[in-house]
Design a protein around this motif. Structure first.
Motif, PDB file in Angstrom:
ATOM      1  N   MET A  53      -9.277  64.953  52.722  1.00 49.98           N
ATOM      2  CA  MET A  53     -10.040  63.669  52.087  1.00 49.98           C
ATOM      3  C   MET A  53     -10.191  63.895  50.405  1.00 49.98           C
ATOM      4  O   MET A  53     -10.500  63.269  49.805  1.00 49.98           O
ATOM      5  CB  MET A  53     -11.480  63.574  52.728  1.00 49.98           C
ATOM      6  CG  MET A  53     -11.338  63.295  54.192  1.00 49.98           C
ATOM      7  SD  MET A  53     -12.997  63.165  54.917  1.00 49.98           S
ATOM      8  CE  MET A  53     -12.556  62.718  56.612  1.00 49.98           C
ATOM      9  N   GLY A  54      -9.871  65.069  49.981  1.00 50.18           N
ATOM     10  CA  GLY A  54     -10.061  65.307  48.743  1.00 50.18           C
ATOM     11  C   GLY A  54     -11.431  65.600  48.258  1.00 50.18           C
ATOM     12  O   GLY A  54     -11.966  65.426  47.091  1.00 50.18           O
ATOM     13  N   LEU A  55     -12.245  66.278  49.151  1.00 55.13           N
ATOM     14  CA  LEU A  55     -13.661  66.511  48.891  1.00 55.13           C
ATOM     15  C   LEU A  55     -13.738  67.853  48.486  1.00 55.13           C
ATOM     16  O   LEU A  55     -13.634  68.883  49.544  1.00 55.13           O
ATOM     17  CB  LEU A  55     -14.647  65.918  49.835  1.00 55.13           C
ATOM     18  CG  LEU A  55     -16.213  66.112  49.824  1.00 55.13           C
ATOM     19  CD1 LEU A  55     -16.569  65.708  48.345  1.00 55.13           C
ATOM     20  CD2 LEU A  55     -16.987  65.634  50.728  1.00 55.13           C
ATOM     21  N   ASP A  56     -14.388  68.425  47.492  1.00 57.00           N
ATOM     22  CA  ASP A  56     -14.568  70.043  47.464  1.00 57.00           C
ATOM     23  C   ASP A  56     -16.213  70.110  47.335  1.00 57.00           C
ATOM     24  O   ASP A  56     -16.749  69.813  46.343  1.00 57.00           O
ATOM     25  CB  ASP A  56     -13.986  70.353  46.253  1.00 57.00           C
ATOM     26  CG  ASP A  56     -13.937  71.982  45.900  1.00 57.00           C
ATOM     27  OD1 ASP A  56     -14.847  72.482  46.487  1.00 57.00           O
ATOM     28  OD2 ASP A  56     -13.364  72.421  45.113  1.00 57.00           O
ATOM     29  N   LEU A  57     -16.594  70.815  48.071  1.00 64.35           N
ATOM     30  CA  LEU A  57     -18.074  70.852  48.400  1.00 64.35           C
ATOM     31  C   LEU A  57     -18.761  71.996  47.348  1.00 64.35           C
ATOM     32  O   LEU A  57     -19.890  71.807  46.943  1.00 64.35           O
ATOM     33  CB  LEU A  57     -18.441  71.540  49.627  1.00 64.35           C
ATOM     34  CG  LEU A  57     -18.226  70.863  51.024  1.00 64.35           C
ATOM     35  CD1 LEU A  57     -18.818  71.711  52.218  1.00 64.35           C
ATOM     36  CD2 LEU A  57     -18.922  69.539  50.777  1.00 64.35           C
ATOM     37  N   SER A  58     -17.877  72.684  46.705  1.00 63.40           N
ATOM     38  CA  SER A  58     -18.227  73.366  45.432  1.00 63.40           C
ATOM     39  C   SER A  58     -18.319  72.898  44.130  1.00 63.40           C
ATOM     40  O   SER A  58     -18.880  73.427  43.254  1.00 63.40           O
ATOM     41  CB  SER A  58     -17.248  74.756  45.271  1.00 63.40           C
ATOM     42  OG  SER A  58     -15.911  74.057  44.794  1.00 63.40           O
ATOM     43  N   TYR A 113     -13.450  59.045  45.242  1.00 64.31           N
ATOM     44  CA  TYR A 113     -13.571  59.105  46.669  1.00 64.31           C
ATOM     45  C   TYR A 113     -12.533  57.791  46.823  1.00 64.31           C
ATOM     46  O   TYR A 113     -11.826  57.574  47.841  1.00 64.31           O
ATOM     47  CB  TYR A 113     -14.942  58.170  47.116  1.00 64.31           C
ATOM     48  CG  TYR A 113     -14.978  57.673  48.563  1.00 64.31           C
ATOM     49  CD1 TYR A 113     -15.116  58.520  49.647  1.00 64.31           C
ATOM     50  CD2 TYR A 113     -15.013  56.469  48.623  1.00 64.31           C
ATOM     51  CE1 TYR A 113     -14.926  57.999  50.742  1.00 64.31           C
ATOM     52  CE2 TYR A 113     -14.976  55.819  49.935  1.00 64.31           C
ATOM     53  CZ  TYR A 113     -14.757  56.459  51.081  1.00 64.31           C
ATOM     54  OH  TYR A 113     -14.819  55.788  52.025  1.00 64.31           O
ATOM     55  N   SER A 114     -12.453  56.764  45.877  1.00 61.98           N
ATOM     56  CA  SER A 114     -11.417  55.615  45.764  1.00 61.98           C
ATOM     57  C   SER A 114     -11.099  55.445  44.309  1.00 61.98           C
ATOM     58  O   SER A 114     -11.503  56.342  43.391  1.00 61.98           O
ATOM     59  CB  SER A 114     -12.066  54.419  46.453  1.00 61.98           C
ATOM     60  OG  SER A 114     -13.188  54.034  45.600  1.00 61.98           O
ATOM     61  N   ASP A 115     -10.447  54.210  44.070  1.00 57.59           N
ATOM     62  CA  ASP A 115      -9.951  54.071  42.698  1.00 57.59           C
ATOM     63  C   ASP A 115     -11.223  53.872  41.795  1.00 57.59           C
ATOM     64  O   ASP A 115     -11.213  54.027  40.717  1.00 57.59           O
ATOM     65  CB  ASP A 115      -9.282  52.863  42.792  1.00 57.59           C
ATOM     66  CG  ASP A 115      -7.717  53.259  43.213  1.00 57.59           C
ATOM     67  OD1 ASP A 115      -7.349  54.508  43.586  1.00 57.59           O
ATOM     68  OD2 ASP A 115      -7.113  52.231  43.627  1.00 57.59           O
ATOM     69  N   THR A 116     -12.297  53.417  42.366  1.00 55.78           N
ATOM     70  CA  THR A 116     -13.266  52.891  41.746  1.00 55.78           C
ATOM     71  C   THR A 116     -14.761  53.721  41.911  1.00 55.78           C
ATOM     72  O   THR A 116     -15.539  53.619  41.038  1.00 55.78           O
ATOM     73  CB  THR A 116     -13.770  51.497  41.804  1.00 55.78           C
ATOM     74  OG1 THR A 116     -13.752  51.324  43.098  1.00 55.78           O
ATOM     75  CG2 THR A 116     -12.522  50.605  41.281  1.00 55.78           C
ATOM     76  N   LEU A 117     -14.795  54.417  43.196  1.00 55.16           N
ATOM     77  CA  LEU A 117     -15.994  54.899  43.306  1.00 55.16           C
ATOM     78  C   LEU A 117     -15.859  56.509  43.422  1.00 55.16           C
ATOM     79  O   LEU A 117     -14.820  57.245  43.884  1.00 55.16           O
ATOM     80  CB  LEU A 117     -16.568  54.435  44.891  1.00 55.16           C
ATOM     81  CG  LEU A 117     -16.741  53.128  44.893  1.00 55.16           C
ATOM     82  CD1 LEU A 117     -16.834  52.748  46.321  1.00 55.16           C
ATOM     83  CD2 LEU A 117     -17.765  52.737  43.735  1.00 55.16           C
ATOM     84  N   THR A 118     -16.865  57.188  43.236  1.00 52.13           N
ATOM     85  CA  THR A 118     -16.798  58.797  43.462  1.00 52.13           C
ATOM     86  C   THR A 118     -17.556  59.169  44.741  1.00 52.13           C
ATOM     87  O   THR A 118     -18.066  58.182  45.418  1.00 52.13           O
ATOM     88  CB  THR A 118     -17.718  59.388  42.386  1.00 52.13           C
ATOM     89  OG1 THR A 118     -19.049  59.029  42.405  1.00 52.13           O
ATOM     90  CG2 THR A 118     -17.262  59.196  40.953  1.00 52.13           C
ATOM     91  N   TRP A 119     -17.330  60.506  45.079  1.00 47.04           N
ATOM     92  CA  TRP A 119     -18.060  60.903  46.342  1.00 47.04           C
ATOM     93  C   TRP A 119     -19.671  60.411  46.244  1.00 47.04           C
ATOM     94  O   TRP A 119     -19.933  60.254  47.265  1.00 47.04           O
ATOM     95  CB  TRP A 119     -17.757  62.262  46.641  1.00 47.04           C
ATOM     96  CG  TRP A 119     -16.324  62.377  47.301  1.00 47.04           C
ATOM     97  CD1 TRP A 119     -15.105  62.443  46.862  1.00 47.04           C
ATOM     98  CD2 TRP A 119     -16.190  62.028  48.708  1.00 47.04           C
ATOM     99  NE1 TRP A 119     -14.062  62.633  47.511  1.00 47.04           N
ATOM    100  CE2 TRP A 119     -14.601  62.111  49.008  1.00 47.04           C
ATOM    101  CE3 TRP A 119     -16.912  61.631  49.936  1.00 47.04           C
ATOM    102  CZ2 TRP A 119     -14.121  62.053  50.000  1.00 47.04           C
ATOM    103  CZ3 TRP A 119     -16.103  61.525  51.097  1.00 47.04           C
ATOM    104  CH2 TRP A 119     -14.921  61.772  51.277  1.00 47.04           C
ATOM    105  N   LYS A 120     -20.222  60.899  45.055  1.00 50.46           N
ATOM    106  CA  LYS A 120     -21.422  60.270  45.068  1.00 50.46           C
ATOM    107  C   LYS A 120     -21.809  58.840  45.326  1.00 50.46           C
ATOM    108  O   LYS A 120     -22.922  58.711  46.018  1.00 50.46           O
ATOM    109  CB  LYS A 120     -22.437  60.648  43.978  1.00 50.46           C
ATOM    110  CG  LYS A 120     -23.534  60.709  43.575  1.00 50.46           C
ATOM    111  CD  LYS A 120     -24.151  61.019  42.319  1.00 50.46           C
ATOM    112  CE  LYS A 120     -25.520  60.690  42.287  1.00 50.46           C
ATOM    113  NZ  LYS A 120     -25.745  59.424  42.482  1.00 50.46           N
TER     114      LYS A 120
END
Length: 438
Positions: free
Chosen positions: A119-124, A132-139
């Motif tokens: 999914m492209g999420l690095d917990l570190s 997260y998408s073209d416009t949004l971050t995971w936060k």
């Protein structure tokens, strides 16, 4: 959620187990069914989040990570007293918001831990620095989830009070505390540390109590709604009749004739090979109709290095028991599950893409009585989700501290859409009214 490239792990359609020498082929249909499975998992997760009593036991996996994800932008007193966001008429402090945010993060990570790298999420790394998408971050994504959870809880609580619903959460809360202690012990940290690392910098057992009890109360009311909106036996039957393929199981035999072609084989060579395969398949079908045994014929027609796989009567390699529609190869699933297909019918299916011909025999199609429980749960979850969704519509969100950047991004996207189309998209109402999660 997001950009998952995860494999289906046995749930998706697969190439036949009997295909000799062929690698597993992932088709467009496989990817389509994988996307459906992921969506179904999202729906299941959304329904499961009301089972709050079980959440604490699963938090230990990420409790050390959670403290990194929340940035302390205000002092303790402000976090405990100042209004951070409003949802409808409800004012929330950062303390309360952090509880929902961290709960969303912990639940998501525990559910999809094995797939986070896909999914492209690095917990570190900081969630705000990862797309997260073209416009949004995971936060942004987790903020959306938190706000959606808050809106649901507040709407459900208000409705429960309006309907005169009463429930004593004392026993549930004690069970929750016990789960917290057990999880802290497993993580080898103190209970106090567990609260801060799981729910936010300023979280303690005492100041989390009202939020947790509210969640437990809302969960009880949600279960109450499920009882009120439980489908009738007639509704379950109707749904089953319209979706038989998703619930019936089948027993069947299958054997594949696979062409042996050199890389870059000519069209003529391919045509000749496929013609030979069809001839062998037709011959096998005639012998089956004459009463010969499927497995014995498989051993006869199999390549020399695979004959032994069909000679063991204990394994019966060609036989597939209790297969579901989504586990049967896409090459012949439609044939097997076609309405009116009778036990004992045999067919051959030509696979030109993979240069194979399958011989398939349906042995039995079975109705699984347990599916009624599954259908009932699905229907009631859908009904209650729609009911709760209706409650949420009137709850406006105001970002008092300017920390929910996804609201601004969505407002900008909405305005750009209006500018280009000349029309207003009613699904986007601005940074003070946006309440939808993904």
């Amino acid at each position: 959620m997001g950009k998952s490239n995860q494999n289906r792990q046995g749930k998706g359609r697969q190439s036949s187990e009997g295909k000799e020498g062929a690698e597993k082929i992932v088709t467009k249909y496989d990817r389509k069914m994988e996307a459906r499975r992921i969506q179904a998992e999202k729906e299941r997760l959304a329904a499961r989040r009301w089972k709050i009593g079980t959440l604490a036991a699963g938090l230990c996996l990420v409790c050390i990570l959670a403290g990194v994800t929340i940035r302390s932008v205000v002092k303790k007193q402000a976090a405990l007293k100042d209004v951070y966001i409003t949802v409808g008429s409800h004012e929330l402090t950062q303390l309360e918001y952090d509880y929902y945010y961290n709960s969303a993060v912990n639940s998501y990570i525990n559910t999809y831990y094995s797939y986070l790298s896909y999914m492209g999420l690095d917990l570190s790394k900081d969630f705000a620095e990862q797309n997260y998408s073209d416009t949004l971050t995971w936060k942004d994504n987790f903020d959306q989830m938190a706000v959606d959870s808050i809106t649901e809880i507040k709407a459900v609580m208000d409705d429960a009070k309006a309907q005169g619903f009463e429930y004593d959460v004392t026993e549930d809360y004690q069970s929750y505390l016990e789960n917290i202690k057990n999880s802290a012990s497993e993580a080898k940290i103190s209970v106090a540390k567990y609260y801060t690392s799981s729910f936010g910098t300023y979280a303690t057992e005492s100041n989390m109590e009202p939020f947790i009890k509210e969640m437990l109360f809302a969960s009880a009311y949600y279960e109450h709604l499920k009882e009120l909106y439980a489908p009738s036996e007639e509704e379950i039957t109707t749904y089953y009749e319209e979706n038989k393929n998703s619930y019936d199981k089948v027993d069947y035999h299958e054997f594949s004739f696979q062409a042996e072609l050199e890389e870059g084989a000519s069209e003529e060579a391919i045509t000749t090979a496929m013609r030979d395969l069809n001839t062998q398949a037709d011959e096998m079908i005639q012998r089956l109709k004459a009463g010969e045994d499927f497995e014995i014929l498989c051993e006869e027609y199999a390549k020399e290095d695979q004959k032994a796989e069909y000679s063991d009567p204990e394994t019966e390699k060609s036989f597939h028991a209790d297969a579901t529609y989504f586990s049967v190869s896409s090459q012949y699933a439609e044939w097997i599950y076609e309405e009116g297909r009778a036990a004992g019918e045999i067919t051959k299916v030509e696979d030109t893409e993979n240069h194979a011909v399958y011989v398939v025999q349906l042995d039995e199609r079975k109705y699984d009585e347990t599916c009624r429980t599954t259908i009932s749960e699905r229907l009631v979850n859908q009904t209650v989700s729609e009911y709760v969704g209706g409650l949420k519509e009137n709850y406006l969100v105001t970002d008092k501290k300017g920390e929910l950047t996804y609201l601004v991004k969505q407002q900008t996207t909405s305005e750009e859409g209006e500018s280009s189309s000349g029309e207003t998209d009613s699904s986007e109402e601005g940074s003070e009214t946006q309440t939808a999660a993904e």
